[in-house]
Design an enzyme around this catalytic site. Structure first.
Site, mmCIF file in Angstrom:
data_model
loop_
_atom_site.group_PDB
_atom_site.id
_atom_site.type_symbol
_atom_site.label_atom_id
_atom_site.label_comp_id
_atom_site.label_asym_id
_atom_site.label_seq_id
_atom_site.Cartn_x
_atom_site.Cartn_y
_atom_site.Cartn_z
ATOM 1 N N LYS A 1 1.658 4.098 13.175
ATOM 2 C CA LYS A 1 1.477 5.333 12.408
ATOM 3 C C LYS A 1 0.708 6.327 13.279
ATOM 4 C CE LYS A 1 -0.006 6.766 7.751
ATOM 5 N NZ LYS A 1 -0.640 6.302 6.496
ATOM 6 N N SER B 1 2.083 7.531 2.430
ATOM 7 C CA SER B 1 2.154 8.353 3.618
ATOM 8 C C SER B 1 2.723 7.640 4.842
ATOM 9 C CB SER B 1 0.755 8.873 3.967
ATOM 10 O OG SER B 1 -0.082 7.798 4.331
ATOM 11 N N SER C 1 -0.375 3.907 0.557
ATOM 12 C CA SER C 1 0.402 4.471 1.660
ATOM 13 C C SER C 1 1.145 3.459 2.521
ATOM 14 C CB SER C 1 -0.499 5.316 2.559
ATOM 15 O OG SER C 1 -0.711 6.571 1.976
#
Lengths: 475, 477
Positions: free
Chosen positions: A64, A139, A163
């Site tokens: 990420k 996310s 997320s």
């Protein structure tokens, strides 16, 4: 056999038996990643790193875009970090490099992890590999999409309010948010420091255990990391759940859940019961306050965490508009106005507001108290049950643009995942079916602090009794 | 109307731990800019603070030395504000659980001892240093100082005059210097002081509106600034005006206070608990151990010097101003047990040498044994008092060992009767008038003869011995 569609465990076996070389795997995965990235927008950029020659897991992994990799750009999918290269490795990155991992690149996300669809990314939304007109969740949507699309073997995400789990659910893969403190946050660009936790997004539960083995453990650089031993999580994958007590929280089965999601989760519960688990209804009484509590605490912390992005030291610096104000004030305001997207601004303002003098007691302090109550709900529940099962999200993946202009309905897509962050407990999402649009449904399991083994054992038992984890998005 | 000034002081003290408060960077300011920095003290994205145990220990020490209660809970908070010297956009500080609170310290005032309350002492991190370049209107930032551990000591509003504020700072600095936790040097910035000043009609119990004074670079500047500010406020009130609560900067050159920012009061620091530093309960054993490890403090040392060594208060007070000097005193005493004589040498010639050299005792290469030997030589009249002082100065200038200096400089006094009598007889013969006067009873003229003999001996005679011999000679005649 498509190499990029295989699990890490399978590839590890193939390498060990000499059937395939790590280089061949790397090549296949990288080709796949580049070939379909225009369709998924999962990777924001690929790293420029020397190849590893040693280690037990010489497999590609995606990270990420909020994890620091030495000398690489780290951007949190925000314009404000433009050009910022981390001068150090995050703790999890060090662990990965020790294991031989091939760090592929930075994965798309909601800007600073503020969102549930990756639509707040400054570089365009990532797409759901099952239907590129739909969001991959967020996310960590880039992480989930990349794993589901075979652009990487496995990936790391971060989970502040769901997320990891919600995008895993939307993309039909396994996402684990470990106990708060299980994994060092050092090097993870903070969103809500008391809630953030790094975790694996993988094709199945076995890979989740393998990756958790690599990244778990105490780190003296993170005062909130737990100094307790790390078991071999793969040892928990026994399929044996006879006598396991499973709780179904009535507050999680509410109006507004997509019927196909409800059906899939109820079938999953029946299956677990058939496999020997005892299922009982339980109550987590303060669940309805979780979203409100979360949006006070997480934004309060975020407003402070994001203050450092001011254009002075690194990242984007706006040209001064020479407005007659002191130059430094102008620099701050212009940089932040241009550098942050709408959702980031919304959350900074919310967080600043709830911490302001005169409002602190009514918002921040009260939210802390409610957080304690939510934590106690779980403590009591785990006196009676070992695992709590619920849907991961109320719906399957929604369409791009469907919720982006309605922040409240977007926030509600994390309604079932947020409580685990507030309580600091581990939770996993794994596929449990498809809706009529062939979009994956996610099943969430939660356990008490540091009971990742129980969680993985239960998840593995379910997974091995169902075909869902073998399905791949056709892209 | 007569006014009373009410003063509270905030003292920031840099702690001299080896490493910074939340990272392992060297705690050294003054190196090449931005060299003692790391992701943590630069506040880079993803970095996290870890508390330095030593800082906590120093904070506890300061608290105990000021008779404070030590907080059972160790907790840190974020103080949020934007400034280019603050890389995270917030300062990690202690808000509702300062490490120490409710202490006090005594100062000597005109009305005897006065107890000044300590509201609190809390730990926090220092910010970086801004270096302004007026020529090209740019500002540079040196982040070496970020993360330097600070303890902020806040006094109760118990001080009533600028002199009391000065005395408080002096007393505080003395105690702190005994703890060896800081350089306590205001000019170098390791001790900084802000003053909250208000005035009220004498007899009123309600506090007036206060102003905060910053930018004082010495204790005497603090005194000057408070004096100025009290008079300024008095002028405003007497002319019917109102005091505006604001922060003022002291301009020492122009001797005035000037407003710093106009909207100062709108600051809202949005304090909240730092989620990166989990609060923890302080092990009571730690505090007990810290208390036991506390050095003897200045007031305790003063009483002991007076009681044990029978020093007078004046001498003892000078000696305890410097912990090293006091230790040196006691070490000398072990070798040459005459407290008064040692005190005279320390407070006289030695302090003079230190002042002239602008250095402290440990900068000098002086062992207690050397000074004790020197005192003994003077006291046994092997050398004169004057020669002793000169020998000390030469010794400190590295002109060889004490023995060598005395020998080479011919400092040794002649005490040999035979040698002295030869000279004395010459003097008596050359000064018949003086001799006659003495014989007629004017014994004070003896001094003249001693002086004459000393002259002939080029100052190397033992004056006491000369006196004895001359007197003896004249009586025998």
């Amino acid at each position: 056999m498509k190499l990029y569609d295989q699990t890490a465990q399978k590839l590890k076996e193939l390498i060990a038996s000499g059937d395939i070389s790590p280089q061949a795997i790397q090549q296949a995965v990288e080709e796949r990643a580049r070939a379909i990235n225009p369709r998924t927008n999962a990777f924001l950029r690929f790293y420029d790193l020397p190849c590893t020659q040693h280690g037990s897991f010489r497999l590609p992994i995606g990270l990420k875009d909020n994890l620091s990799v030495k000398n690489q750009l780290v951007g949190c999918a925000s314009r404000i970090l433009e050009g910022y290269r981390a001068p150090y490795d995050a703790h999890v990155v060090e662990r990965l490099l020790e294991s031989g991992a091939i760090l592929q690149g930075a994965l798309n996300m909601d800007e600073f992890a503020f969102g549930s669809s990756t639509e707040t990314s400054a570089f365009g939304s990532a797409r759901n590999p099952w239907d590129t007109e739909r969001v991959p969740g967020g996310s960590s949507g880039g992480s989930a999409a990349a794993v589901a699309a075979g652009q990487t073997i496995w990936a790391l995400g971060s989970d502040t309010g769901g997320s990891i789990r919600q995008p895993a659910s939307f993309c039909g893969i396994v996402g684990l948010k470990p106990t708060y403190g299980r994994i060092s946050r050092y090097g993870l660009v903070a969103f809500g420091s008391s809630l953030d936790q790094i975790g694996p997004l993988t094709k199945d539960v076995t890979d989740s255990a393998l990756l958790l083995n690599i990244i778990s453990g105490f780190d003296p650089k993170d005062s909130t990391s737990a100094n307790c031993p790390v078991p071999d999580y793969t040892q928990a994958l026994t399929r044996e759940i006879k006598g396991l007590r499973i709780g179904i929280p009535r507050e999680y089965f509410i109006d507004g859940i997509q019927p196909e999601v409800l059906n899939a989760v109820q079938s999953a519960v029946k299956l677990l019961e058939k496999a020997g688990a005892q299922v009982k209804d339980i109550s987590l009484a303060h669940t309805k306050y979780a979203v409100a509590t979360y949006y006070i605490l997480a934004t309060a912390e975020a407003s402070s965490n994001l203050a450092r992005f001011d254009g002075v030291k690194y990242g984007r610096r706006a040209q001064s508009r020479s407005s007659g104000r002191p130059a430094i004030i102008d620099l701050y305001e212009t940089t932040r106005e241009q550098g942050f997207g709408d959702e980031a601004k919304r959350r900074i303002m919310l967080g600043t507001y709830v911490l302001s003098s005169g409002y602190y007691d009514a918002f921040y302090l009260r939210a802390q108290k409610v957080r304690t109550l939510i934590k106690k709900d779980f403590e009591q529940a785990f006196n009676e049950v070992d695992v709590i099962v619920s849907p991961t999200a109320p719906t399957t993946a929604f369409r791009l643009g469907e919720k982006i202009n309605d922040p409240l309905s977007m926030y509600l897509s994390d309604i079932f995942t947020i409580p685990a962050n507030l309580a600091g407990i581990p939770a996993i999402s794994l596929p449990c079916g498809f809706d009529s649009n062939q979009m994956p449904v996610g099943l969430q399991m939660m356990a008490s602090p540091f009971a990742e083994e129980t969680l993985l054992r239960t998840a593995f038992a379910y997974e091995q009794a169902t075909p869902w984890h073998t399905e791949r998005a056709r892209l | 109307m007569e006014f009373e000034t009410v003063i509270g002081l905030e003292v920031h003290l840099q702690l001299n731990t080896c490493t910074k408060i939340f990272c392992s960077c060297r705690n050294l300011f003054g190196d090449q800019p931005n060299t003692n920095v790391c992701p943590v003290c630069l506040g880079l994205p993803g970095s996290l603070p870890v508390l330095n145990r030593k800082v906590l220990d120093f904070g506890i020490r300061v608290g105990l030395a000021l008779d404070c209660e030590i907080s059972p809970l160790v907790k840190f908070d974020r103080k949020n504000y934007f400034y280019p010297d603050l890389p995270k956009g917030y300062q990690i500080s202690q808000f509702d659980f300062p490490i120490a609170r409710k202490g006090h310290i005594s100062i000597k005032s005109s009305a005897g001892d006065k107890r000044i309350g300590i509201t609190r002492a809390h730990l926090e991190e220092d910010a970086g240093k801004l270096i302004h370049n007026d020529q090209n209107r740019s500002t540079l930032v040196d982040y070496n100082r970020t993360g330097t551990p600070l303890v902020e000591i806040v006094s109760d509003p118990d001080l009533r005059t600028a002199q009391e504020a000065y005395d408080y700072l002096t007393a505080l600095k003395l105690v702190l210097s005994y703890l060896s936790v800081s350089e306590c040097d205001m000019e170098k910035g390791s001790l900084r002081c802000d003053a909250n000043v208000s005035i009220r009609p004498k007899g009123d119990s309600k506090l007036g509106t206060k102003t905060e004074l910053k930018n004082m670079n010495s204790f005497s500047a603090v005194r000057r600034a408070i004096d100025y500010e009290a008079k300024r406020q008095e002028g405003i009130l007497l002319s019917g005006g109102e005091i505006v609560q604001q922060t003022l900067l002291w301009d020492d050159a122009r001797a005035v206070t000037l407003p710093m920012r106009s909207k100062e009061n709108s600051h809202d620091y949005r304090y909240f608990p730092d989620p990166d530093l989990v609060p923890f309960v302080l092990d009571p054993a730690w505090v007990i151990a810290a208390r036991e490890a506390l050095p003897e403090l200045p007031t305790q040392k003063l009483s002991r010097l007076v009681e044990h060594y029978k020093l007078n208060i004046y001498d003892a007070t000078i000696i305890i101003q410097d912990r090293e000097l006091a230790d040196f005193f006691e070490a000398c005493y072990l070798i040459y047990p005459d407290a008064k004589k040692i005190a005279n040498w320390l407070n006289g010639p030695l302090l003079k040498e230190l002042n002239e050299r602008k250095c402290s005792l440990h900068d000098l290469d002086l062992l207690p044994a050397v000074l004790a030997a020197l005192i003994e030589k003077v006291e046994t009249a092997q050398i004169s008092n004057l020669a002793g002082k000169e020998a000390l100065s030469l010794y400190l200038n590295k002109n060889g060992s004490l023995e060598e200096i005395i020998r080479n400089k011919g400092f040794l006094q002649v005490s040999d009767d035979q040698q002295l009598l030869t000279v004395i007889d010459e003097v008596l013969r050359d000064n018949p008038a003086a001799v006659a006067e003495i014989k007629s009873g004017k014994t004070n003229v003896t001094g003249f003869l001693v002086g004459q003999a000393m002259k002939k001996m080029q100052g190397k005679a033992n004056p006491k011995k000369l006196n004895e011999l001359i007197t003896g000679r004249l009586q025998n005649e």
